[in-house]
Design a protein around this motif. Structure first.
Motif, PDB file in Angstrom:
ATOM      1  N   LYS A   1       0.896  -1.363  -0.099  1.00  0.00           N
ATOM      2  CA  LYS A   1       0.024  -0.036   0.114  1.00  0.00           C
ATOM      3  C   LYS A   1       0.920   1.143   0.124  1.00  0.00           C
ATOM      4  O   LYS A   1       0.866   2.106  -0.704  1.00  0.00           O
ATOM      5  CB  LYS A   1      -0.946  -0.076   1.156  1.00  0.00           C
ATOM      6  N   MET A   2       1.834   1.207   0.689  1.00  0.00           N
ATOM      7  CA  MET A   2       2.603   2.391   0.937  1.00  0.00           C
ATOM      8  C   MET A   2       3.367   2.801  -0.280  1.00  0.00           C
ATOM      9  O   MET A   2       3.426   3.798  -0.899  1.00  0.00           O
ATOM     10  CB  MET A   2       3.795   2.232   2.104  1.00  0.00           C
ATOM     11  N   CYS A   3       4.021   1.514  -0.856  1.00  0.00           N
ATOM     12  CA  CYS A   3       4.862   1.763  -2.185  1.00  0.00           C
ATOM     13  C   CYS A   3       4.043   2.024  -3.333  1.00  0.00           C
ATOM     14  O   CYS A   3       4.491   2.953  -4.303  1.00  0.00           O
ATOM     15  CB  CYS A   3       5.635   0.600  -2.428  1.00  0.00           C
ATOM     16  N   SER A   4       2.570   1.883  -3.421  1.00  0.00           N
ATOM     17  CA  SER A   4       1.967   2.281  -4.405  1.00  0.00           C
ATOM     18  C   SER A   4       1.692   3.938  -4.670  1.00  0.00           C
ATOM     19  O   SER A   4       1.258   4.304  -5.594  1.00  0.00           O
ATOM     20  CB  SER A   4       0.377   1.664  -4.465  1.00  0.00           C
ATOM     21  N   ASN A   5       2.261   4.497  -3.593  1.00  0.00           N
ATOM     22  CA  ASN A   5       2.204   5.998  -3.329  1.00  0.00           C
ATOM     23  C   ASN A   5       3.252   6.589  -3.836  1.00  0.00           C
ATOM     24  O   ASN A   5       3.704   7.733  -3.850  1.00  0.00           O
ATOM     25  CB  ASN A   5       1.695   6.592  -2.290  1.00  0.00           C
ATOM     26  N   LEU A   6       4.429   5.760  -3.939  1.00  0.00           N
ATOM     27  CA  LEU A   6       5.845   6.321  -4.132  1.00  0.00           C
ATOM     28  C   LEU A   6       6.199   5.925  -5.790  1.00  0.00           C
ATOM     29  O   LEU A   6       5.818   5.059  -6.401  1.00  0.00           O
ATOM     30  CB  LEU A   6       6.899   5.269  -3.400  1.00  0.00           C
ATOM     31  N   GLN A   7       7.296   6.762  -6.153  1.00  0.00           N
ATOM     32  CA  GLN A   7       7.941   6.369  -7.431  1.00  0.00           C
ATOM     33  C   GLN A   7       8.762   5.383  -7.247  1.00  0.00           C
ATOM     34  O   GLN A   7       9.035   4.338  -8.118  1.00  0.00           O
ATOM     35  CB  GLN A   7       8.591   7.908  -8.014  1.00  0.00           C
ATOM     36  N   THR A   8       9.720   5.604  -6.298  1.00  0.00           N
ATOM     37  CA  THR A   8      10.882   4.423  -5.815  1.00  0.00           C
ATOM     38  C   THR A   8      11.326   5.013  -4.420  1.00  0.00           C
ATOM     39  O   THR A   8      10.782   5.661  -3.774  1.00  0.00           O
ATOM     40  CB  THR A   8      11.711   4.589  -6.965  1.00  0.00           C
ATOM     41  N   TRP A   9      11.961   4.021  -3.942  1.00  0.00           N
ATOM     42  CA  TRP A   9      12.494   4.307  -2.640  1.00  0.00           C
ATOM     43  C   TRP A   9      14.064   3.345  -2.629  1.00  0.00           C
ATOM     44  O   TRP A   9      14.071   2.534  -3.270  1.00  0.00           O
ATOM     45  CB  TRP A   9      11.786   3.818  -1.519  1.00  0.00           C
ATOM     46  N   GLU A  10      14.958   3.742  -1.765  1.00  0.00           N
ATOM     47  CA  GLU A  10      16.120   3.246  -1.537  1.00  0.00           C
ATOM     48  C   GLU A  10      16.585   3.139   0.006  1.00  0.00           C
ATOM     49  O   GLU A  10      16.137   4.236   0.678  1.00  0.00           O
ATOM     50  CB  GLU A  10      17.105   3.688  -2.427  1.00  0.00           C
ATOM     51  N   ILE A  11      16.930   2.036   0.603  1.00  0.00           N
ATOM     52  CA  ILE A  11      17.388   2.047   2.056  1.00  0.00           C
ATOM     53  C   ILE A  11      18.857   1.852   2.195  1.00  0.00           C
ATOM     54  O   ILE A  11      19.306   0.751   1.319  1.00  0.00           O
ATOM     55  CB  ILE A  11      16.478   0.937   2.819  1.00  0.00           C
ATOM     56  N   VAL A  12      19.553   2.456   2.664  1.00  0.00           N
ATOM     57  CA  VAL A  12      20.914   2.421   3.048  1.00  0.00           C
ATOM     58  C   VAL A  12      21.326   2.205   4.256  1.00  0.00           C
ATOM     59  O   VAL A  12      21.537   3.052   5.024  1.00  0.00           O
ATOM     60  CB  VAL A  12      21.836   3.506   2.312  1.00  0.00           C
ATOM     61  N   PRO A  13      21.716   0.868   4.722  1.00  0.00           N
ATOM     62  CA  PRO A  13      22.234   0.802   6.167  1.00  0.00           C
ATOM     63  C   PRO A  13      23.417   1.581   6.488  1.00  0.00           C
ATOM     64  O   PRO A  13      24.252   1.814   5.720  1.00  0.00           O
ATOM     65  CB  PRO A  13      22.524  -0.611   6.278  1.00  0.00           C
ATOM     66  N   THR A  14      23.579   2.438   7.719  1.00  0.00           N
ATOM     67  CA  THR A  14      24.460   2.945   8.029  1.00  0.00           C
ATOM     68  C   THR A  14      25.414   2.735   8.955  1.00  0.00           C
ATOM     69  O   THR A  14      26.595   3.037   9.178  1.00  0.00           O
ATOM     70  CB  THR A  14      24.264   4.649   8.058  1.00  0.00           C
ATOM     71  N   SER A  15      24.754   1.998  10.029  1.00  0.00           N
ATOM     72  CA  SER A  15      25.394   1.716  11.285  1.00  0.00           C
ATOM     73  C   SER A  15      24.617   0.431  11.628  1.00  0.00           C
ATOM     74  O   SER A  15      23.489   0.263  11.772  1.00  0.00           O
ATOM     75  CB  SER A  15      25.612   2.654  12.109  1.00  0.00           C
ATOM     76  N   ILE A  16      25.254  -0.430  12.781  1.00  0.00           N
ATOM     77  CA  ILE A  16      24.557  -1.617  13.320  1.00  0.00           C
ATOM     78  C   ILE A  16      25.416  -1.666  14.706  1.00  0.00           C
ATOM     79  O   ILE A  16      26.575  -1.582  14.889  1.00  0.00           O
ATOM     80  CB  ILE A  16      24.597  -2.736  12.489  1.00  0.00           C
ATOM     81  N   CYS A  17      24.642  -1.946  15.579  1.00  0.00           N
ATOM     82  CA  CYS A  17      25.153  -2.612  16.907  1.00  0.00           C
ATOM     83  C   CYS A  17      24.446  -3.921  17.213  1.00  0.00           C
ATOM     84  O   CYS A  17      23.235  -3.992  17.098  1.00  0.00           O
ATOM     85  CB  CYS A  17      24.885  -1.512  17.940  1.00  0.00           C
ATOM     86  N   VAL A  18      25.230  -4.935  17.605  1.00  0.00           N
ATOM     87  CA  VAL A  18      24.955  -6.303  17.554  1.00  0.00           C
ATOM     88  C   VAL A  18      24.971  -6.645  19.237  1.00  0.00           C
ATOM     89  O   VAL A  18      26.059  -6.753  19.748  1.00  0.00           O
ATOM     90  CB  VAL A  18      25.415  -7.331  16.708  1.00  0.00           C
ATOM     91  N   ASP A  19      23.865  -7.438  19.599  1.00  0.00           N
ATOM     92  CA  ASP A  19      23.906  -8.026  20.896  1.00  0.00           C
ATOM     93  C   ASP A  19      23.886  -9.658  20.848  1.00  0.00           C
ATOM     94  O   ASP A  19      22.918  -9.987  20.681  1.00  0.00           O
ATOM     95  CB  ASP A  19      22.801  -7.482  21.983  1.00  0.00           C
ATOM     96  N   VAL A  20      24.983 -10.058  20.880  1.00  0.00           N
ATOM     97  CA  VAL A  20      25.130 -11.594  20.673  1.00  0.00           C
ATOM     98  C   VAL A  20      23.987 -12.440  21.642  1.00  0.00           C
ATOM     99  O   VAL A  20      23.450 -13.005  21.226  1.00  0.00           O
ATOM    100  CB  VAL A  20      26.548 -11.956  20.715  1.00  0.00           C
ATOM    101  N   GLU A  21      24.272 -11.847  22.915  1.00  0.00           N
ATOM    102  CA  GLU A  21      23.461 -12.905  23.892  1.00  0.00           C
ATOM    103  C   GLU A  21      21.998 -12.773  23.955  1.00  0.00           C
ATOM    104  O   GLU A  21      21.353 -13.463  24.140  1.00  0.00           O
ATOM    105  CB  GLU A  21      23.753 -12.326  25.195  1.00  0.00           C
TER     106      GLU A  21
END
Length: 177
Positions: A75-95
């Motif tokens: 529904k959301m993308c039907s109102n968009l021409q396009t989109w792009e997602i670019v991960p910039t940082s991550i923090c991981v908790d293994v436990e």
């Protein structure tokens, strides 16, 4: 599984989860539900934050399944021409088998410039670190409001009479509410 190996697996799964929300083809407007559903566990639940913002947006309240998220995205993308997602940082908790991933989410409404929504995903994963079991997406409320305005402009039908209509004495502008 060694801690470093699990860390790497959790990192890769979190990145793939976020990237699986990308269009099927770069620059396109079609989601990729198969890619998304392949990275989530059957019990996956999605929700949104921040709490006050979500309390004002009925469509973002509560939790939804992976299949419901695919429908939401459609529904959301039907109102968009396009989109792009670019991960910039991550923090991981293994436990805790979780990751917090920040990304630049560029969304382009039809005939508009791309808008940056700075988003953060809090992702939980299964014991093996291979599937997302849950995610909470925190979005920029101001960017979201601006995008909604831009999408309204893109969805607004032009009721300006064409020269051909004017010559016929018709005015499609009478349909305005």
């Amino acid at each position: 599984m060694a801690s470093n190996e699990l860390y790497d697996k959790l990192t890769a799964t979190a990145r793939e989860f976020v990237l699986s929300t990308s269009p099927k083809t770069a620059g396109g407007n079609e989601p990729d539900p198969d890619r998304f559903l392949a990275i989530v566990a059957p019990e996956f639940k999605m929700s949104w934050g921040h709490k006050f913002f979500v309390s004002t947006k009925p469509g973002l309240q509560g939790e939804i399944s992976g299949k419901d998220f695919v429908a939401h995205q459609g529904k959301m993308c039907s109102n968009l021409q396009t989109w792009e997602i670019v991960p910039t940082s991550i923090c991981v908790d293994v436990e805790k088998r979780s990751a917090v991933l920040r990304a630049d989410f560029f969304m382009t409404a039809p005939n508009q410039d791309a808008l940056l929504n700075d988003i953060v995903f809090w992702i939980t994963m299964d014991e093996a670190g291979e599937k997302a079991t849950g995610a909470k997406e925190f979005i920029d409320a101001v960017a979201s409001a601006e995008l909604a305005e831009r999408m309204k402009v893109g969805m607004h039908k032009d009721t300006t009479p064409s020269p051909a209509d004017a010559a016929k004495g018709t005015d499609p502008g009478h349909l305005r509410s």
